[in-house]
Design an enzyme around this catalytic site. Structure first.
Site, PDB file in Angstrom:
ATOM      1  N   ASN A   9       0.865  -1.181   0.000  1.00 29.25           N
ATOM      2  CA  ASN A   9       0.000   0.000   0.000  1.00 29.25           C
ATOM      3  C   ASN A   9       0.899   1.227   0.000  1.00 29.25           C
ATOM      4  OD1 ASN A   9      -1.789   2.061   0.440  1.00 29.25           O
ATOM      5  ND2 ASN A   9      -2.355   1.436   2.525  1.00 29.25           N
ATOM      6  N   LYS A  11       0.068   4.279  -0.315  1.00 33.31           N
ATOM      7  CA  LYS A  11      -0.553   5.493   0.255  1.00 33.31           C
ATOM      8  C   LYS A  11      -0.291   6.673  -0.692  1.00 33.31           C
ATOM      9  CE  LYS A  11      -0.100   3.294   4.728  1.00 33.31           C
ATOM     10  NZ  LYS A  11       0.092   3.415   6.169  1.00 33.31           N
ATOM     11  N   HIS A  95      -9.392   1.237   5.228  1.00 29.17           N
ATOM     12  CA  HIS A  95      -8.052   1.400   5.801  1.00 29.17           C
ATOM     13  C   HIS A  95      -8.138   2.367   6.980  1.00 29.17           C
ATOM     14  CE1 HIS A  95      -3.921   2.658   6.324  1.00 29.17           C
ATOM     15  NE2 HIS A  95      -3.589   1.497   5.783  1.00 29.17           N
ATOM     16  N   GLU A  97      -6.472   4.815   7.848  1.00 24.77           N
ATOM     17  CA  GLU A  97      -6.370   6.250   7.531  1.00 24.77           C
ATOM     18  C   GLU A  97      -7.678   6.774   6.942  1.00 24.77           C
ATOM     19  OE1 GLU A  97      -2.733   5.633   5.394  1.00 24.77           O
ATOM     20  OE2 GLU A  97      -1.853   5.065   7.319  1.00 24.77           O
ATOM     21  N   GLU A 167      -5.061  -4.619  10.728  1.00 24.69           N
ATOM     22  CA  GLU A 167      -4.042  -3.583  10.884  1.00 24.69           C
ATOM     23  C   GLU A 167      -4.320  -2.810  12.172  1.00 24.69           C
ATOM     24  OE1 GLU A 167      -2.040  -2.563   6.907  1.00 24.69           O
ATOM     25  OE2 GLU A 167      -3.744  -1.230   7.117  1.00 24.69           O
ATOM     26  N   GLY A 173       2.758   2.598  10.811  1.00 23.72           N
ATOM     27  CA  GLY A 173       3.719   3.682  10.639  1.00 23.72           C
ATOM     28  C   GLY A 173       4.426   4.086  11.919  1.00 23.72           C
ATOM     29  N   SER A 212       3.757  -1.788  10.481  1.00 25.53           N
ATOM     30  CA  SER A 212       5.200  -1.825  10.729  1.00 25.53           C
ATOM     31  C   SER A 212       5.846  -3.159  10.372  1.00 25.53           C
ATOM     32  CB  SER A 212       5.499  -1.423  12.179  1.00 25.53           C
ATOM     33  OG  SER A 212       5.105  -0.070  12.400  1.00 25.53           O
TER      34      SER A 212
HETATM   35  P1  13P Z   1       3.233   0.660   7.670  1.00 27.91           P
HETATM   36  O1  13P Z   1       3.736  -0.624   7.038  1.00 27.91           O
HETATM   37  O2  13P Z   1       3.944   1.883   7.153  1.00 27.91           O
HETATM   38  O3  13P Z   1       3.157   0.573   9.155  1.00 27.91           O
HETATM   39  O4  13P Z   1       1.724   0.835   7.146  1.00 27.91           O
HETATM   40  C1  13P Z   1       0.847  -0.235   7.249  1.00 27.91           C
HETATM   41  C2  13P Z   1      -0.348   0.067   6.460  1.00 27.91           C
HETATM   42  O5  13P Z   1      -1.122   0.945   6.808  1.00 27.91           O
HETATM   43  C3  13P Z   1      -0.583  -0.708   5.231  1.00 27.91           C
HETATM   44  O6  13P Z   1      -1.865  -0.497   4.745  1.00 27.91           O
END
Ligand code: 13P
Length: 248
Positions: A9, A11, A95, A97, A167, A173, A212
């Site tokens: 992903n 983003k 997701h 976010e 997640e 992140g 992560s």
């Molecule tokens: P990270 O791998 O940067 O923690 O993000 C995970 C994520 O949100 C994947 O959709």
């Protein structure tokens, strides 16, 4: 019997030029195995990724979001039929976010999963608790609710073809991944919730872990029971680290 999936992903990273460059480099070094590799570039970079992947693409491709209508006056949005036409296989739904930055609800997720399935695409429904919810012992109830409500408008066949990603919000992140044990526990909760909805077909649904994931922890997380793949943000942005995760 379940697919193993490595999903990147990206983003809001990698415009068309960088995205195409990444795919060319990745393709030239990646050794295809049994697992599926999927990329979720930004909508603006999707066509460049598809062109760089070649035809037929050795990778699955997805978009990060759609609006829950086929077409219309929704400035700035993209629809599931458009994603299908552009060559997508998957759509990320719910997701963290989208839920926490853009205020999407479980009802929004249900509407999106439905339109995604009916457009001939696969929803990758993301669920996960916040740190506060985890500390209150609410992880199981939160992820079960998000799963049930997100899949609420799908019939049994559609629910069976969807993919789930656990997640935990506190792990995204932050560099603080769930332990393999944490992941296995919550994935077992999700598998039970799926069994309540679709019976034995629950065994066919891939459940990915995200939060992560890095080259250093991917193999351990993937070895946890009921973890069928990973959904990766930051560590999927560099060719070297994504290659390493995909060979874990
Ligand atoms: P990270 O791998 O940067 O923690 O993000 C995970 C994520 O949100 C994947 O959709």
């Amino acid at each position: 019997m379940r697919k193993r999936i490595f999903a990147a992903n990206w983003k809001m990273n990698h415009g068309p030029t960088a995205a195409a460059g990444f795919i060319h480099q990745f393709r030239s070094r990646w050794v295809k195995g049994d697992a599926e590799v999927a990329f979720f570039p930004s909508a603006l970079s999707f066509a460049a990724v598809r062109a760089a992947a070649g035809d037929p693409s050795p990778f699955k491709l997805g978009v990060q979001n759609v609006y829950a209508a086929d077409r219309g006056a929704f400035t700035g949005e993209n629809s599931a039929p458009m994603a299908k036409d552009a060559g997508a296989d998957y759509v990320l739904v719910g997701h963290s976010e989208r839920r926490h930055v853009f205020g999407e609800t479980d009802a929004d997720c249900a509407a999106k999963c439905a339109i995604v399935e009916r457009s001939g695409l696969t929803p990758l429904l993301c669920v996960g608790e916040t740190l506060q919810q985890r500390q209150k012992g609410e992880t199981s109830s939160i992820v079960t609710r998000q799963l049930r409500e997100g899949l609420a408008k799908l019939d049994q066949i559609e629910a069976t073809t969807s993919v789930i990603a656990y997640e935990p919000v506190w792990a995204i992140g932050t560099g603080q991944n769930a332990t393999p044990q944490d992941a296995a526990e919550t994935h077992a909760v999700l598998r039970r919730a799926l069994r309540d909805l679709i019976g034995d077909r629950a065994a066919e649904v891939s459940i990915l872990y995200g939060g992560s994931v890095t080259p250093a922890n991917a193999a351990q997380i993937l070895a946890a029971s009921d973890v069928d793949g990973v959904l990766v943000g930051g560590a999927s942005l560099e060719v070297e680290s994504w290659l390493s995760i995909c060979s874990a």
